[in-house]
Structures are given as C-alpha cells and as structure tokens.
Design an enzyme around this catalytic site. Structure first.
Site, PDB file in Angstrom:
ATOM      1  CE  LYS A   6      21.635  55.807  27.142  1.00 39.61           C
ATOM      2  NZ  LYS A   6      20.985  57.099  27.214  1.00 39.61           N
ATOM      3  CG  HIS A  65      26.772  68.444  32.324  1.00 34.28           C
ATOM      4  ND1 HIS A  65      26.672  67.182  32.896  1.00 34.28           N
ATOM      5  CD2 HIS A  65      25.851  68.492  31.343  1.00 34.28           C
ATOM      6  CE1 HIS A  65      25.726  66.511  32.260  1.00 34.28           C
ATOM      7  NE2 HIS A  65      25.219  67.274  31.318  1.00 34.28           N
ATOM      8  CG  HIS A  94      28.241  64.428  29.264  1.00 33.87           C
ATOM      9  ND1 HIS A  94      28.817  63.762  28.193  1.00 33.87           N
ATOM     10  CD2 HIS A  94      26.971  64.709  28.876  1.00 33.87           C
ATOM     11  CE1 HIS A  94      27.918  63.644  27.219  1.00 33.87           C
ATOM     12  NE2 HIS A  94      26.790  64.211  27.606  1.00 33.87           N
ATOM     13  CD  GLU A 151      24.866  57.610  35.765  1.00 35.02           C
ATOM     14  OE1 GLU A 151      23.837  57.847  35.126  1.00 35.02           O
ATOM     15  OE2 GLU A 151      25.765  58.420  35.965  1.00 35.02           O
ATOM     16  CD  GLU A 169      25.689  63.285  23.906  1.00 38.44           C
ATOM     17  OE1 GLU A 169      26.401  62.437  24.492  1.00 38.44           O
ATOM     18  OE2 GLU A 169      25.336  64.363  24.440  1.00 38.44           O
ATOM     19  NE  ARG A 173      -0.128  55.070  43.376  1.00 37.47           N
ATOM     20  CZ  ARG A 173      -1.417  55.084  43.702  1.00 37.47           C
ATOM     21  NH1 ARG A 173      -2.277  54.352  43.024  1.00 37.47           N
ATOM     22  NH2 ARG A 173      -1.813  55.818  44.721  1.00 37.47           N
ATOM     23  CG  HIS A 214      24.210  68.559  25.772  1.00 35.27           C
ATOM     24  ND1 HIS A 214      24.626  68.590  27.089  1.00 35.27           N
ATOM     25  CD2 HIS A 214      24.281  67.258  25.377  1.00 35.27           C
ATOM     26  CE1 HIS A 214      24.926  67.353  27.471  1.00 35.27           C
ATOM     27  NE2 HIS A 214      24.722  66.528  26.454  1.00 35.27           N
ATOM     28  CG  ASN A 261      28.017  60.692  33.175  1.00 32.84           C
ATOM     29  OD1 ASN A 261      27.013  61.039  32.555  1.00 32.84           O
ATOM     30  ND2 ASN A 261      27.956  60.049  34.324  1.00 32.84           N
ATOM     31  NE  ARG A 310      21.859  55.079  31.915  1.00 36.81           N
ATOM     32  CZ  ARG A 310      20.564  55.004  31.735  1.00 36.81           C
ATOM     33  NH1 ARG A 310      19.870  54.051  32.306  1.00 36.81           N
ATOM     34  NH2 ARG A 310      19.923  55.878  30.970  1.00 36.81           N
ATOM     35  CE  LYS A 340      20.480  58.100  33.867  1.00 36.39           C
ATOM     36  NZ  LYS A 340      21.736  58.881  33.888  1.00 36.39           N
TER      37      LYS A 340
HETATM   38  N1  LIG Z   1      16.885  60.746  29.135  1.00 37.70           N
HETATM   39  C1  LIG Z   1      18.136  60.704  28.784  1.00 37.70           C
HETATM   40  O1  LIG Z   1      18.819  59.682  28.963  1.00 37.70           O
HETATM   41  C2  LIG Z   1      18.756  61.888  28.122  1.00 37.70           C
HETATM   42  C3  LIG Z   1      20.027  61.774  27.536  1.00 37.70           C
HETATM   43  C4  LIG Z   1      20.542  62.895  26.885  1.00 37.70           C
HETATM   44  C5  LIG Z   1      19.825  64.083  26.842  1.00 37.70           C
HETATM   45  N2  LIG Z   1      18.602  64.146  27.434  1.00 37.70           N
HETATM   46  C6  LIG Z   1      17.800  65.389  27.387  1.00 37.70           C
HETATM   47  O2  LIG Z   1      17.494  65.653  26.030  1.00 37.70           O
HETATM   48  C7  LIG Z   1      17.216  67.037  25.902  1.00 37.70           C
HETATM   49  C8  LIG Z   1      17.804  67.547  24.615  1.00 37.70           C
HETATM   50  O3  LIG Z   1      17.226  66.852  23.537  1.00 37.70           O
HETATM   51  P1  LIG Z   1      17.269  67.426  22.052  1.00 37.70           P
HETATM   52  O4  LIG Z   1      18.644  67.921  21.767  1.00 37.70           O
HETATM   53  O5  LIG Z   1      16.683  66.404  21.184  1.00 37.70           O
HETATM   54  O6  LIG Z   1      16.376  68.747  22.149  1.00 37.70           O
HETATM   55  P2  LIG Z   1      14.866  69.086  21.761  1.00 37.70           P
HETATM   56  O7  LIG Z   1      13.945  67.997  22.075  1.00 37.70           O
HETATM   57  O8  LIG Z   1      14.583  70.424  22.341  1.00 37.70           O
HETATM   58  O9  LIG Z   1      14.940  69.250  20.173  1.00 37.70           O
HETATM   59  C9  LIG Z   1      15.745  70.275  19.627  1.00 37.70           C
HETATM   60  C10 LIG Z   1      14.965  71.159  18.661  1.00 37.70           C
HETATM   61  O10 LIG Z   1      14.782  70.469  17.432  1.00 37.70           O
HETATM   62  C11 LIG Z   1      13.410  70.503  17.038  1.00 37.70           C
HETATM   63  N3  LIG Z   1      13.177  69.253  16.312  1.00 37.70           N
HETATM   64  C12 LIG Z   1      13.142  68.006  16.827  1.00 37.70           C
HETATM   65  N4  LIG Z   1      13.069  67.104  15.861  1.00 37.70           N
HETATM   66  C13 LIG Z   1      13.041  67.780  14.693  1.00 37.70           C
HETATM   67  C14 LIG Z   1      12.999  67.389  13.318  1.00 37.70           C
HETATM   68  N5  LIG Z   1      13.025  66.101  12.961  1.00 37.70           N
HETATM   69  N6  LIG Z   1      12.979  68.361  12.381  1.00 37.70           N
HETATM   70  C15 LIG Z   1      13.016  69.673  12.745  1.00 37.70           C
HETATM   71  N7  LIG Z   1      13.089  70.094  14.016  1.00 37.70           N
HETATM   72  C16 LIG Z   1      13.097  69.155  14.974  1.00 37.70           C
HETATM   73  C17 LIG Z   1      12.650  70.646  18.316  1.00 37.70           C
HETATM   74  O11 LIG Z   1      11.401  71.228  18.088  1.00 37.70           O
HETATM   75  C18 LIG Z   1      13.581  71.553  19.124  1.00 37.70           C
HETATM   76  O12 LIG Z   1      13.347  72.880  18.772  1.00 37.70           O
HETATM   77  C19 LIG Z   1      17.756  67.708  27.147  1.00 37.70           C
HETATM   78  O13 LIG Z   1      16.687  68.127  27.946  1.00 37.70           O
HETATM   79  C20 LIG Z   1      18.530  66.607  27.843  1.00 37.70           C
HETATM   80  O14 LIG Z   1      18.505  66.721  29.253  1.00 37.70           O
HETATM   81  C21 LIG Z   1      18.070  63.081  28.065  1.00 37.70           C
HETATM   82 ZN   LIG Z   2      25.079  64.448  26.419  1.00 38.86          ZN
END
Ligand SMILES: NC(=O)c1ccc[n+]([C@@H]2O[C@H](COP(=O)([O-])OP(=O)(O)OC[C@H]3O[C@@H](n4cnc5c(N)ncnc54)[C@H](O)[C@@H]3O)[C@@H](O)[C@H]2O)c1
Ligand SMILES: [Zn+2]
Length: 364
Positions: free
Chosen positions: A230, A255, A251, A240, A188, A124, A268, A248, A244, A146
């Site tokens: 942020k 999206h 987006h 949000e 971003e 939990r 993305h 978007n 917040r 999030k």
């Molecule tokens: N929680 C939130 O507020 C929030 C906000 C925006 C996006 N997101 C989420 O984030 C995700 C996308 O995140 P992302 O773009 O970081 O993708 P990801 O975590 O898949 O990383 C992208 C790629 O880079 C590689 N990688 C990561 N760090 C590395 C490094 N230092 N050196 C070499 N390779 C590396 C990873 O292995 C992966 O293949 C989505 O699922 C999205 O929904 C969440």
């Molecule tokens: Zn985004």
C-alpha cells in the site's frame, strides 16, 4: 518481532511501525513528533472499552495530556453529524487545543476516516496519528491519507486528503476482532497479492491457519508485507491519478454488490471477494489470466472463509450501480484486471456482455 515501513511522500513522509504490544509505545511516538503536549484519542465505544486505557496511559507516561472522545461503533456513525460532535468535544477540551495538538485515531477504518477528517479540518489541519485495530485498517485504510465521512447520497462522498504523521499497528489487538471482520481484512490482503505480489499469496496460503488464529509473529509479517505494498502504491500516486486505481481490483463489482444488498447484509470483505472472483473470470475470458491462476486465488479465498458465488445475483440491478460508481467515467465501467498473479491493468473498455457473463459466473 517488530517491523517498520516508511511511506515516502517528500516532506510529508511517515513511518508505519508494526508489532505485538506496539500501543504501549504510542506516547513515545507522539512525543517524538515534536512539540505535542496535548492529544485527543478518538475511538468508537467498543474499541475504547478494550484499548483506550492503554493508549491514554502510554501518552500520559510520555508527558502528553490526552482526552478521550468516543462515538457509537459502526459505519452509521461515519457522518458529518458525528464529525461535528467530535469537533465539539475537541474544542471543549481544557486547556484549549491549539495547532500543536495531535488527533489519535484508535480503531478500525470508520474511526480512522472520521478522526482523520476531523484532524484535516480542525484549525485548518491538526497532526494526525493512526492506531488501527482492525485488519482492514492495518493493511488498507490507515495508510494513504484518505479521510472522510459518508453522505446519504453515497459512501465517502465528503472528505479530504490528510496524511497521518505516523502509524502504529498493534497486532495484539487483532484476537478480539470478530472473525467476520478479520476475514474482511484478509480479502484486501489477497487483493494486494493479486495486484502486486504473488509471493504474498504464497505466504497467505502457507500460513492460513496461523493467520486465522491471529498468531502475533505471522500477523506482524502479514501486515508488514501488505503495508509495504500500500505504501509503495501511495508513494507513487498519492491522489489516484494512476496506479492507486489498482487498489480498486475487485471493488467495481464488489461495491455494486454491497450497494445492491444494502450495507450490512454483505460485508465489504465478502463483496470484494465476490468482486475479485468476477474480475478474474472476466480476465480469463479475455485471455489475460490463466484459468489455473484464477482457480488458485478462488481456492485461497475459500480457505479464508470468503464467499466465491452469490446465488440469485441480479445483473439488471447491478449494472446501473456500476455505471454510476464514483470511479466510472461517463457511464463507462472501469475495471482493474490481472494480467498474471502480481500484475494488473486498468481497462476502460469492458462491455455489458462481459459484465453480464461475470455476474452470471457469480450467480453460479
Ligand atoms: N481511508 C481509506 O483509504 C479506506 C480504505 C478502506 C476502507 N476505508 C473505510 O474503512 C471503513 C471500514 O473499516 P473497518 O472494517 O475497520 O470497520 P470499523 O471501523 O467499523 O470496525 C469494525 C468493527 O470492529 C470493531 N473493532 C475494531 N477493532 C476491534 C478490535 N481490535 N477488537 C474488537 N472489535 C474491534 C469496531 O468497533 C467495529 O464494530 C469503511 O468506512 C471504509 O470506507 C477507508
Ligand atoms: Zn476495500
């Protein structure tokens, strides 16, 4: 150079520390949370191969016993099935994890969202620490609480708000990031500039070369400025209900482009770049934003290697996707539009004609 920013959320406030080599102080940071003797480092297999050793050694040096839990890299892993596997590995740790354990997310946004979700539901709620390694995770997903996973019916449909207890951003991890991933994070950053901080746009313009080369000092400053934005937005509106939603910007159409293209064929960041260009065009048409301001942001996105147009974009296919967006209200598309560089408002009265014109602009 090291920077620190507080995310103010009352008793759940936490500190974000940014610098080159920050991962070396993970152990001290986790031990400093108090009462943590065990940690589980969750990481995708690519990031684990590069950085897990450093994280685990640092934890061990501070007397925190750490296990490593990995999963295959990529968005396809952001599922309940993977979360379930991570929980299995967590509960298999010996000695058994208890409420004092800390889940450490080491990786990009996929890892942060997945590990945060596991931390939110295990016993939990376990404490959770973020060590982001992509620029997107540094400036966006690691701050704000999030967490969640995808469902076949849509992205991020399953999740929980669970704030981290701390965030440690090591900009020395950025040089190994594939260039396309770096550019995704930069989209971003430009978004943050447009919604809150024109001076951030100046900074990115002046330092574009050093940013694309991942210069440690420039990246520390870039990440710090973005985290500050942020953090301020999240502090003011954690769940949000209000501002917040400004995050978007770019987006709504972004999206829809991402969904239409099928995940993977447009990143993305590329989709957000296109979405911002379209939203700015719409704002110019409404007389909210000057053409030269929109042109300036387009030039910056182009200089960062992000796309500005998408030939053949099919508006008829795009519209129903936008209407069914999680954030649409009763089929009415909701858009965040700039009123100048550094300020935006949410608009609930965007017409189909305006959307069509914006899509036409992108189609070139
Ligand atoms: N929680 C939130 O507020 C929030 C906000 C925006 C996006 N997101 C989420 O984030 C995700 C996308 O995140 P992302 O773009 O970081 O993708 P990801 O975590 O898949 O990383 C992208 C790629 O880079 C590689 N990688 C990561 N760090 C590395 C490094 N230092 N050196 C070499 N390779 C590396 C990873 O292995 C992966 O293949 C989505 O699922 C999205 O929904 C969440
Ligand atoms: Zn985004």
């Amino acid at each position: 150079m090291e920077r620190a920013i507080n995310v103010e959320l009352g008793t759940r406030s936490y500190r974000v520390r940014i610098g080159a080599g920050a991962l070396g102080s993970l152990g001290a940071a986790v031990a400093g949370l108090g009462g943590a003797t065990a940690a589980a480092v969750v990481s995708d297999d690519r990031v684990a191969a590069l950085y897990a050793r450093r994280a685990i050694d640092s934890l061990a040096a501070s007397g925190v016993r750490a296990g490593l839990i990995t999963f295959p890299a990529g968005e396809a892993s952001k599922t309940l099935a993977t979360a379930s596997g991570v929980l299995d590995a967590l509960f298999a740790q010996r000695p058994a994890v208890d409420r004092s354990a800390v889940v450490v997310a080491l990786g990009g946004g996929v890892t942060g969202d997945l590990a945060g979700f596991v931390a939110a539901v295990a016993l939990r709620g376990l404490r959770f620490f973020q060590c982001p390694t992509t620029l997107l995770a540094d400036v966006d997903s690691s701050v704000g609480g999030k967490t969640g996973v995808d469902h076949p019916a849509g992205k991020n449909l399953i999740g929980a708000f669970h704030q981290p207890s701390g965030v440690l951003i090591d900009v020395a991890a950025l040089p190994t990031l594939p260039p396309a991933e770096l550019r995704g994070g930069l989209a971003e950053c430009v978004k943050h500039g447009v919604i809150r901080d024109e001076a951030l746009l100046d900074f990115i313009e002046r330092n574009a070369g050093a940013i694309l080369a991942c210069d440690a000092d420039v990246m520390t400053e870039l990440v710090a400025r973005n985290v500050a934005i942020k953090a301020a937005v999240v502090s003011a509106d954690e769940r949000e209900s209000g501002q917040r939603a400004h995050l978007n910007f770019g987006h709504t159409i972004g999206h829809a482009i991402e969904t239409l293209a099928g995940y993977g064929s447009v990143t993305h960041g590329q989709a957000v770049s296109l979405g911002m260009v379209a939203a700015m065009h719409l704002a110019v048409r409404r007389g909210l934003l000057g053409q030269c301001e929109a042109d300036r942001v387009e030039r910056l996105l182009g200089a960062l290697g992000l796309p500005l147009r998408r030939a053949g974009l099919d508006f008829a296919a795009l519209l129903p996707i936008m209407r069914h967006d999680k954030k649409a209200r009763a089929g009415q598309v909701r858009m965040v539009l700039p009123s100048r560089l550094g300020a935006v408002d949410v608009h609930d009265d965007v017409t189909t004609d305006e959307l069509s014109a914006a899509a036409g602009y992108l189609a070139g």
